[in-house]
Design a protein around this motif. Structure first.
Motif, PDB file in Angstrom:
ATOM      1  N   LYS A  69     -39.897 -23.661  13.182  1.00  0.00           N
ATOM      2  CA  LYS A  69     -38.638 -23.321  13.494  1.00  0.00           C
ATOM      3  C   LYS A  69     -38.674 -22.500  14.745  1.00  0.00           C
ATOM      4  O   LYS A  69     -39.476 -21.883  15.116  1.00  0.00           O
ATOM      5  N   VAL A  70     -37.493 -22.809  15.442  1.00  0.00           N
ATOM      6  CA  VAL A  70     -37.128 -21.851  16.615  1.00  0.00           C
ATOM      7  C   VAL A  70     -35.890 -21.468  16.089  1.00  0.00           C
ATOM      8  O   VAL A  70     -34.808 -22.174  15.986  1.00  0.00           O
ATOM      9  N   ALA A  88     -43.664 -20.073  14.937  1.00  0.00           N
ATOM     10  CA  ALA A  88     -45.214 -20.092  15.261  1.00  0.00           C
ATOM     11  C   ALA A  88     -45.749 -18.993  15.963  1.00  0.00           C
ATOM     12  O   ALA A  88     -46.908 -18.774  15.883  1.00  0.00           O
ATOM     13  N   ASN A  89     -44.902 -18.007  16.236  1.00  0.00           N
ATOM     14  CA  ASN A  89     -45.234 -16.727  16.819  1.00  0.00           C
ATOM     15  C   ASN A  89     -44.541 -15.533  16.597  1.00  0.00           C
ATOM     16  O   ASN A  89     -43.570 -15.143  17.246  1.00  0.00           O
ATOM     17  N   ALA A  94     -37.905 -14.046  22.357  1.00  0.00           N
ATOM     18  CA  ALA A  94     -37.520 -14.484  23.537  1.00  0.00           C
ATOM     19  C   ALA A  94     -36.254 -14.236  23.972  1.00  0.00           C
ATOM     20  O   ALA A  94     -35.298 -14.710  23.154  1.00  0.00           O
ATOM     21  N   VAL A  95     -35.950 -13.285  25.073  1.00  0.00           N
ATOM     22  CA  VAL A  95     -34.653 -13.138  25.135  1.00  0.00           C
ATOM     23  C   VAL A  95     -34.026 -13.905  26.474  1.00  0.00           C
ATOM     24  O   VAL A  95     -34.884 -14.031  27.398  1.00  0.00           O
ATOM     25  N   PRO A 134     -47.676 -24.220  26.636  1.00  0.00           N
ATOM     26  CA  PRO A 134     -49.248 -23.954  26.938  1.00  0.00           C
ATOM     27  C   PRO A 134     -49.803 -23.221  25.606  1.00  0.00           C
ATOM     28  O   PRO A 134     -50.963 -23.322  25.470  1.00  0.00           O
ATOM     29  N   GLY A 135     -49.063 -22.708  24.936  1.00  0.00           N
ATOM     30  CA  GLY A 135     -49.578 -22.058  23.434  1.00  0.00           C
ATOM     31  C   GLY A 135     -49.722 -22.789  22.414  1.00  0.00           C
ATOM     32  O   GLY A 135     -50.320 -23.141  21.563  1.00  0.00           O
TER      33      GLY A 135
END
Length: 135
Positions: A69-70, A88-89, A94-95, A134-135
């Motif tokens: 999910k995002v 995932a993290n 993230a702004v 990339p992550g």
């Protein structure tokens, strides 16, 4: 400590973040294109403990290609996208850089999801670019 502030279009959502060491990226994924209504989204990423948010956002749970999910937070009044949280993290936020009161300090460090960038967008040669995340 470099404190920055920002908020949504109508001012109902406000935030303050420690931007010291923040990583700035340009995301060209289709979801960011749709959410921003343009070719990409400029984001600065901070540890979740380095941001405080005033006001209550609504959340749209989007799915990343990975299936994670995002959580896209936006103002329920004016609709401005403000932050995204990643399943995932969960340690980062993230702004949306366009919500900053002063974005003059931002310097994008990389471009992600370039495989879905619009063909008319030209990327600077000196910055790293990735077809996906990339992550």
């Amino acid at each position: 400590m470099t404190q920055v502030e920002g908020g949504c279009l109508c001012g109902q959502i406000r935030y303050r973040a420690n931007a010291e060491g923040a990583m700035t990226a340009v995301c060209h994924c289709k979801s960011c294109q749709r959410q921003s209504g343009t070719a990409f989204s400029v984001l600065f990423v901070v540890p979740k403990d380095d941001i405080t948010i005033q006001g209550e956002t609504k959340v749209f749970n989007d799915l990343a290609d990975s299936g994670n999910k995002v959580m896209r937070h936006f103002c329920p009044n004016c609709g401005s996208p403000v932050i995204s949280k990643l399943e995932a993290n969960p340690a980062i936020v993230a702004v949306k850089a366009g919500t900053l009161d002063d974005a003059s300090w931002l310097k994008p460090a990389l471009h992600v999801w370039c495989a879905s960038k619009q063909p008319w967008v030209e990327l600077p040669e000196h910055l790293p670019r990735f077809d996906r995340n990339p992550g």
